[in-house]
Design a protein around this motif. Sequence first.
Motif, PDB file in Angstrom:
ATOM      1  N   ILE A  54      -6.489  -1.431  -5.377  1.00 46.70           N
ATOM      2  CA  ILE A  54      -5.945  -0.312  -5.005  1.00 46.70           C
ATOM      3  C   ILE A  54      -6.680   0.737  -6.278  1.00 46.70           C
ATOM      4  O   ILE A  54      -6.356   0.702  -7.092  1.00 46.70           O
ATOM      5  N   ALA A  55      -7.742   1.321  -5.419  1.00 47.43           N
ATOM      6  CA  ALA A  55      -8.510   2.137  -6.562  1.00 47.43           C
ATOM      7  C   ALA A  55      -8.110   3.825  -6.373  1.00 47.43           C
ATOM      8  O   ALA A  55      -8.079   4.131  -5.361  1.00 47.43           O
ATOM      9  N   ALA A  56      -7.636   4.307  -7.668  1.00 48.01           N
ATOM     10  CA  ALA A  56      -7.420   5.699  -7.667  1.00 48.01           C
ATOM     11  C   ALA A  56      -8.202   6.335  -8.725  1.00 48.01           C
ATOM     12  O   ALA A  56      -8.338   7.646  -8.534  1.00 48.01           O
ATOM     13  N   ASP A  57      -9.017   5.786  -9.438  1.00 47.88           N
ATOM     14  CA  ASP A  57      -9.718   6.485 -10.321  1.00 47.88           C
ATOM     15  C   ASP A  57     -11.093   6.809  -9.717  1.00 47.88           C
ATOM     16  O   ASP A  57     -11.776   7.944 -10.092  1.00 47.88           O
ATOM     17  N   VAL A  81     -10.743  -3.061  -0.549  1.00 51.10           N
ATOM     18  CA  VAL A  81     -10.057  -1.960  -1.197  1.00 51.10           C
ATOM     19  C   VAL A  81      -9.200  -0.909  -0.514  1.00 51.10           C
ATOM     20  O   VAL A  81      -9.573  -0.495   0.737  1.00 51.10           O
ATOM     21  N   VAL A  82      -8.204  -0.657  -1.076  1.00 50.98           N
ATOM     22  CA  VAL A  82      -7.590   0.357  -0.751  1.00 50.98           C
ATOM     23  C   VAL A  82      -8.013   1.850  -1.456  1.00 50.98           C
ATOM     24  O   VAL A  82      -7.565   1.743  -2.834  1.00 50.98           O
ATOM     25  N   ASP A  83      -8.629   2.673  -1.075  1.00 53.40           N
ATOM     26  CA  ASP A  83      -9.089   3.858  -1.692  1.00 53.40           C
ATOM     27  C   ASP A  83      -8.232   4.903  -1.638  1.00 53.40           C
ATOM     28  O   ASP A  83      -8.096   5.536  -0.693  1.00 53.40           O
ATOM     29  N   CYS A  84      -7.739   5.274  -2.789  1.00 53.12           N
ATOM     30  CA  CYS A  84      -6.700   6.280  -2.907  1.00 53.12           C
ATOM     31  C   CYS A  84      -7.278   7.633  -3.473  1.00 53.12           C
ATOM     32  O   CYS A  84      -6.617   8.352  -3.778  1.00 53.12           O
ATOM     33  N   THR A  85      -8.389   7.619  -3.735  1.00 52.29           N
ATOM     34  CA  THR A  85      -8.960   8.802  -4.450  1.00 52.29           C
ATOM     35  C   THR A  85      -9.184   9.881  -3.339  1.00 52.29           C
ATOM     36  O   THR A  85      -9.233   9.727  -1.948  1.00 52.29           O
ATOM     37  N   GLU A  86      -9.269  11.055  -3.864  1.00 54.81           N
ATOM     38  CA  GLU A  86      -9.391  12.314  -2.932  1.00 54.81           C
ATOM     39  C   GLU A  86     -10.480  12.285  -2.161  1.00 54.81           C
ATOM     40  O   GLU A  86     -10.520  13.114  -0.994  1.00 54.81           O
ATOM     41  N   ASN A  87     -11.624  11.941  -2.357  1.00 47.64           N
ATOM     42  CA  ASN A  87     -12.773  11.860  -2.021  1.00 47.64           C
ATOM     43  C   ASN A  87     -13.240  10.478  -1.218  1.00 47.64           C
ATOM     44  O   ASN A  87     -14.171  10.332  -0.707  1.00 47.64           O
ATOM     45  N   ASN A  95     -14.966  -3.141   3.950  1.00 47.79           N
ATOM     46  CA  ASN A  95     -13.737  -3.314   4.021  1.00 47.79           C
ATOM     47  C   ASN A  95     -12.836  -2.368   3.008  1.00 47.79           C
ATOM     48  O   ASN A  95     -11.886  -2.970   2.294  1.00 47.79           O
ATOM     49  N   VAL A  96     -13.340  -1.108   3.286  1.00 44.69           N
ATOM     50  CA  VAL A  96     -12.600  -0.216   2.515  1.00 44.69           C
ATOM     51  C   VAL A  96     -11.928   0.781   3.202  1.00 44.69           C
ATOM     52  O   VAL A  96     -12.118   1.321   4.241  1.00 44.69           O
ATOM     53  N   HIS A  97     -10.426   0.852   2.869  1.00 42.45           N
ATOM     54  CA  HIS A  97      -9.609   1.770   3.664  1.00 42.45           C
ATOM     55  C   HIS A  97      -9.050   2.808   2.878  1.00 42.45           C
ATOM     56  O   HIS A  97      -8.505   2.671   1.789  1.00 42.45           O
ATOM     57  N   ALA A  98      -9.595   4.115   3.163  1.00 48.27           N
ATOM     58  CA  ALA A  98      -9.033   5.346   2.705  1.00 48.27           C
ATOM     59  C   ALA A  98      -7.793   5.994   2.726  1.00 48.27           C
ATOM     60  O   ALA A  98      -7.511   6.019   4.029  1.00 48.27           O
ATOM     61  N   PHE A 112      -2.102  -1.343   1.936  1.00 47.20           N
ATOM     62  CA  PHE A 112      -2.169  -2.587   1.148  1.00 47.20           C
ATOM     63  C   PHE A 112      -1.691  -3.879   2.166  1.00 47.20           C
ATOM     64  O   PHE A 112      -2.057  -4.811   1.984  1.00 47.20           O
ATOM     65  N   SER A 113      -0.253  -3.294   2.537  1.00 45.39           N
ATOM     66  CA  SER A 113       0.046  -4.648   3.485  1.00 45.39           C
ATOM     67  C   SER A 113      -0.789  -5.225   4.555  1.00 45.39           C
ATOM     68  O   SER A 113      -0.896  -6.392   4.770  1.00 45.39           O
ATOM     69  N   SER A 114      -1.527  -4.145   5.280  1.00 47.66           N
ATOM     70  CA  SER A 114      -2.393  -4.467   6.435  1.00 47.66           C
ATOM     71  C   SER A 114      -3.496  -5.374   5.679  1.00 47.66           C
ATOM     72  O   SER A 114      -4.053  -6.446   6.439  1.00 47.66           O
ATOM     73  N   LEU A 115      -4.132  -5.062   4.507  1.00 41.23           N
ATOM     74  CA  LEU A 115      -5.407  -5.774   4.014  1.00 41.23           C
ATOM     75  C   LEU A 115      -4.818  -7.013   3.492  1.00 41.23           C
ATOM     76  O   LEU A 115      -5.477  -7.921   3.366  1.00 41.23           O
ATOM     77  N   TYR A 116      -3.826  -7.034   2.726  1.00 39.58           N
ATOM     78  CA  TYR A 116      -3.093  -8.259   2.332  1.00 39.58           C
ATOM     79  C   TYR A 116      -3.129  -9.440   3.151  1.00 39.58           C
ATOM     80  O   TYR A 116      -3.824 -10.610   3.062  1.00 39.58           O
ATOM     81  N   GLU A 117      -2.639  -8.887   4.431  1.00 34.84           N
ATOM     82  CA  GLU A 117      -2.427  -9.845   5.644  1.00 34.84           C
ATOM     83  C   GLU A 117      -3.705 -10.347   6.006  1.00 34.84           C
ATOM     84  O   GLU A 117      -4.134 -11.399   6.405  1.00 34.84           O
TER      85      GLU A 117
END
Length: 220
Positions: A54-57, A81-87, A95-98, A112-117
């Motif tokens: 879970i990427a935020a930085d 990766v769950v991409d939580c950055t603004e860009n 397999n990156v989900h923004a 997160f739940s979707s990727l985890y499963e």
Amino acid sequence: MSLQETTYTFESLPLRGVETGTNILVTGPALGGIRELTMRMLLRRHSREGTLFIAADVDGRETLSAYEALGGDLDFARVGVVDCTENGADDESCNVHAVGSPADLTGAGIEFSSLYERIHENGAARVRTGVYTLSPFVVYAPAKSVFRFVHTLTGRIRTADGLGVCAIDPDAVDDQTLSSIAQAFDGQVELREVDGQRAVRVRGLPDQPDGWQPVEFDAA
């Protein structure tokens, strides 16, 4: 069930293995190597493990590049990766989900739940989940929402016999916020740098080395 199947191990770090279902809060200065320490704790040890960030930085692709540079195996059936950055942007090939913003904790939780499963369905018997870092969530979202998100995340990891490794710079949040967040975790790994020498100390986890243990890596 073998020891390997009931513990998560950390090669090249002065840390002993921890039981499945363990959540660890990693604290230290943002520029003191905490990113590499977190990444190293998330390295898959065998093909039956998966890794979910879970990427935020930094964005998703940069996160994956840093992971690969440290020896991480980018099997995208078992790494995401769950991409939580603004860009951030979706990238199915990696397999990156923004989500779009650290403020969207609901969206982050859903992805997160979707990727985890999905990673489990693709053959990962257990998953290492890393959050780098929690600090942007604290800045962008209400404190109560962040606490709820962290407790939900660690609860899911605990129930699924996963491993959670969440990093935060203690200087980026107030003491009360840090203390509240820490309650969701089983223990802490603290990172410090003194006179150019980095060391880690474990608190709250059983059967770990006592006191500060030297650690070496090239992170800035």
